[in-house]
Scaffold this motif. Structure first.
Motif, PDB file in Angstrom:
ATOM      1  N   ILE A   1       0.834  -1.206   0.000  1.00 60.52           N
ATOM      2  CA  ILE A   1       0.000   0.000   0.000  1.00 60.52           C
ATOM      3  C   ILE A   1       0.866   1.252   0.000  1.00 60.52           C
ATOM      4  CG2 ILE A   1      -1.630   1.356   1.379  1.00 60.52           C
ATOM      5  CD1 ILE A   1      -2.802  -1.298   2.346  1.00 60.52           C
ATOM      6  N   PHE A   2       1.873   1.280   0.870  1.00 64.65           N
ATOM      7  CA  PHE A   2       2.712   2.470   0.999  1.00 64.65           C
ATOM      8  C   PHE A   2       3.611   2.683  -0.211  1.00 64.65           C
ATOM      9  CE2 PHE A   2       2.391   1.635   5.799  1.00 64.65           C
ATOM     10  CZ  PHE A   2       1.224   2.382   5.876  1.00 64.65           C
ATOM     11  N   ALA A   3       3.682   1.694  -1.089  1.00 63.31           N
ATOM     12  CA  ALA A   3       4.449   1.844  -2.329  1.00 63.31           C
ATOM     13  C   ALA A   3       3.589   2.345  -3.480  1.00 63.31           C
ATOM     14  CB  ALA A   3       5.093   0.508  -2.707  1.00 63.31           C
ATOM     15  N   MET A   4       2.289   2.516  -3.239  1.00 63.03           N
ATOM     16  CA  MET A   4       1.365   2.961  -4.295  1.00 63.03           C
ATOM     17  C   MET A   4       1.228   4.480  -4.280  1.00 63.03           C
ATOM     18  SD  MET A   4      -1.768   0.231  -3.938  1.00 63.03           S
ATOM     19  CE  MET A   4      -1.555  -1.500  -4.329  1.00 63.03           C
ATOM     20  N   PRO A   5       1.581   5.168  -5.356  1.00 61.66           N
ATOM     21  CA  PRO A   5       1.397   6.631  -5.399  1.00 61.66           C
ATOM     22  C   PRO A   5      -0.070   7.035  -5.278  1.00 61.66           C
ATOM     23  CG  PRO A   5       2.841   5.881  -7.175  1.00 61.66           C
ATOM     24  CD  PRO A   5       2.235   4.660  -6.562  1.00 61.66           C
ATOM     25  N   GLU A   6      -0.974   6.183  -5.788  1.00 59.03           N
ATOM     26  CA  GLU A   6      -2.401   6.510  -5.727  1.00 59.03           C
ATOM     27  C   GLU A   6      -2.909   6.565  -4.292  1.00 59.03           C
ATOM     28  OE1 GLU A   6      -1.112   4.034  -7.433  1.00 59.03           O
ATOM     29  OE2 GLU A   6      -1.328   4.612  -9.548  1.00 59.03           O
ATOM     30  N   PHE A   7      -2.315   5.759  -3.417  1.00 55.03           N
ATOM     31  CA  PHE A   7      -2.742   5.763  -2.017  1.00 55.03           C
ATOM     32  C   PHE A   7      -2.435   7.108  -1.373  1.00 55.03           C
ATOM     33  CE2 PHE A   7      -1.371   5.286   2.423  1.00 55.03           C
ATOM     34  CZ  PHE A   7      -2.581   4.942   3.004  1.00 55.03           C
ATOM     35  N   TYR A   8      -1.254   7.640  -1.629  1.00 60.79           N
ATOM     36  CA  TYR A   8      -0.881   8.928  -1.040  1.00 60.79           C
ATOM     37  C   TYR A   8      -1.742  10.057  -1.598  1.00 60.79           C
ATOM     38  CZ  TYR A   8       3.181   6.559   0.874  1.00 60.79           C
ATOM     39  OH  TYR A   8       3.991   5.713   1.580  1.00 60.79           O
ATOM     40  N   LYS A   9      -2.113   9.933  -2.875  1.00 64.31           N
ATOM     41  CA  LYS A   9      -3.001  10.936  -3.463  1.00 64.31           C
ATOM     42  C   LYS A   9      -4.382  10.879  -2.805  1.00 64.31           C
ATOM     43  CE  LYS A   9      -2.638  11.508  -7.854  1.00 64.31           C
ATOM     44  NZ  LYS A   9      -2.735  11.282  -9.327  1.00 64.31           N
ATOM     45  N   ALA A  10      -4.899   9.666  -2.577  1.00 59.78           N
ATOM     46  CA  ALA A  10      -6.195   9.514  -1.910  1.00 59.78           C
ATOM     47  C   ALA A  10      -6.125  10.012  -0.468  1.00 59.78           C
ATOM     48  CB  ALA A  10      -6.636   8.050  -1.952  1.00 59.78           C
ATOM     49  N   LEU A  11      -5.003   9.739   0.211  1.00 55.98           N
ATOM     50  CA  LEU A  11      -4.837  10.214   1.589  1.00 55.98           C
ATOM     51  C   LEU A  11      -4.766  11.734   1.626  1.00 55.98           C
ATOM     52  CD1 LEU A  11      -4.336   9.597   4.589  1.00 55.98           C
ATOM     53  CD2 LEU A  11      -1.888   9.419   4.053  1.00 55.98           C
ATOM     54  N   ARG A  12      -4.054  12.323   0.675  1.00 59.65           N
ATOM     55  CA  ARG A  12      -3.967  13.790   0.601  1.00 59.65           C
ATOM     56  C   ARG A  12      -5.338  14.404   0.387  1.00 59.65           C
ATOM     57  NH1 ARG A  12      -2.242  16.070  -4.992  1.00 59.65           N
ATOM     58  NH2 ARG A  12      -4.420  15.423  -5.265  1.00 59.65           N
ATOM     59  N   ASN A  13      -6.099  13.840  -0.546  1.00 56.89           N
ATOM     60  CA  ASN A  13      -7.429  14.384  -0.822  1.00 56.89           C
ATOM     61  C   ASN A  13      -8.355  14.230   0.378  1.00 56.89           C
ATOM     62  OD1 ASN A  13      -6.552  14.952  -3.417  1.00 56.89           O
ATOM     63  ND2 ASN A  13      -7.404  13.080  -4.290  1.00 56.89           N
ATOM     64  N   THR A  14      -8.259  13.102   1.078  1.00 63.05           N
ATOM     65  CA  THR A  14      -9.087  12.879   2.257  1.00 63.05           C
ATOM     66  C   THR A  14      -8.808  13.929   3.323  1.00 63.05           C
ATOM     67  OG1 THR A  14      -9.167  10.496   1.831  1.00 63.05           O
ATOM     68  CG2 THR A  14      -9.694  11.233   4.072  1.00 63.05           C
ATOM     69  N   LEU A  15      -7.524  14.139   3.605  1.00 60.32           N
ATOM     70  CA  LEU A  15      -7.156  15.120   4.635  1.00 60.32           C
ATOM     71  C   LEU A  15      -7.520  16.534   4.199  1.00 60.32           C
ATOM     72  CD1 LEU A  15      -3.669  13.701   5.720  1.00 60.32           C
ATOM     73  CD2 LEU A  15      -5.845  13.537   6.959  1.00 60.32           C
ATOM     74  N   MET A  16      -7.325  16.836   2.919  1.00 64.07           N
ATOM     75  CA  MET A  16      -7.637  18.176   2.417  1.00 64.07           C
ATOM     76  C   MET A  16      -9.128  18.477   2.547  1.00 64.07           C
ATOM     77  SD  MET A  16      -7.316  19.626  -1.476  1.00 64.07           S
ATOM     78  CE  MET A  16      -8.532  18.435  -2.022  1.00 64.07           C
TER      79      MET A  16
END
Length: 314
Positions: free
Chosen positions: A77-92
């Motif tokens: 999961i932590f190697a997926m760029p899409e996960f960090y994008k989804a996490l960023r959008n969630t927090l934003m």
């Protein structure tokens, strides 16, 4: 010897008081059976499924027979760029939602200040109603009103010679629409707790302030707001603790191909990558990650609140 007799007498007295208390209030404990049963069946027992996040889960083998893989799923999961994008959008989106936190407070104070009873009741009802509308319907309404080519608002703008506004296609406008629809649907419902807290404020305080010549704004600032301060703090801490989580319905019904870089949040990411692709271990791992982050945020907000105001939820 006397001390032992006194200690035994005190113990017997406490037990006697406890038994008599249970006899008087046994109905309260019986009423607690239903919610406790609910939490045990639907909240605590399913926690055993968390181990799926640490296994190479096979739907045919089941949870217990699947092979342990440790933290391999989390590493994936932590190697997926899409996960960090989804996490960023969630927090934003949750941070922007947190900025609208005062809206229910303001509405509750305004409702509390109304003196015409029938008008107050009608206003409350109109503000509560959107909460009972499904997000599917809200999304359809937003599309019908705000779409660039067929939206009613853009039709009116073009009728007066103005250019259409791409509410659902430009990232900034889409984010504004997302936050605005959330406020419209939930703000009225959020006033309920504040209105309940307002009823607990001593009316004599307002009478004393009126005798002293305080204006309505002064009474709100020095009596109303301090009176509901504990409720505000508790709800703020809970909302901060929930910042890593986000509902599935709202982003799912409002997203489109133009704004996927900002509309893809953790809940929709889990659905598309974990559920639709049948990667249940990945979906469980993301959910566990959300819960851990939410717990950390909750405890941090509680700690800061205790340090600043000496108030919290624990």
């Amino acid at each position: 010897m006397k001390m032992e007799i006194i200690a035994k007498t005190s113990t017997l007295a406490v037990k006697g008081n406890g038994i008599s208390y249970l006899k008087r209030h046994w109905t309260l404990y019986v009423m607690m059976v239903i919610p406790m049963t609910f939490f045990i069946i639907f909240k605590y027992i399913p926690m055993a499924g968390v181990m799926v996040a640490f296994k190479d889960y096979n739907i045919f083998k089941g949870v217990w027979a699947s092979q342990w893989v440790g933290f391999a799923v989390f590493k994936e999961i932590f190697a997926m760029p899409e996960f960090y994008k989804a996490l960023r959008n969630t927090l934003m989106l949750n941070v922007l939602g947190l900025l609208t936190f005062p809206v229910p407070i303001i509405l509750a104070i305004l409702l509390n200040e109304l003196r015409v009873h029938w008008y107050k009741k009608i206003s409350q009802t109109l503000m509560y109603l959107p909460h009972f509308i499904s997000w599917v319907i809200v999304g359809g309404m937003a599309i019908e009103l705000l779409s660039t080519n067929n939206g009613s608002i853009n039709h009116m703008l073009m009728a007066i010679g103005a250019s259409p506004i791409p509410f659902l296609e430009k990232p900034v406008l889409w984010i504004t629409t997302y936050v605005g629809t959330g406020v419209w649907r939930n703000a009225g419902w959020g006033t309920i707790l504040y209105l309940a807290a307002l009823t607990g404020i001593n009316k004599e305080l307002y009478e004393a302030a009126e005798v002293d010549g305080a204006s309505r704004i002064r009474k709100i600032w020095h009596i109303t707001l301090p009176g509901i301060k504990p409720t505000i703090i508790v709800l703020l801490i809970l909302q901060i603790g929930n910042m890593a989580n986000i509902s599935f319905e709202q982003p799912y019904v409002l997203k489109n191909s133009y704004v996927m870089d900002y509309a893809q949040v953790i809940s929709t990411y889990v659905y598309s990558v974990g559920i639709q692709s049948a990667r249940f271990a990945l979906a469980t791992a993301v959910g566990l990650f959300q819960s851990v982050v939410g717990l950390i945020l909750l405890l941090t907000a509680e700690f800061i609140s205790r340090r600043i105001n000496n108030q919290g939820i624990f």
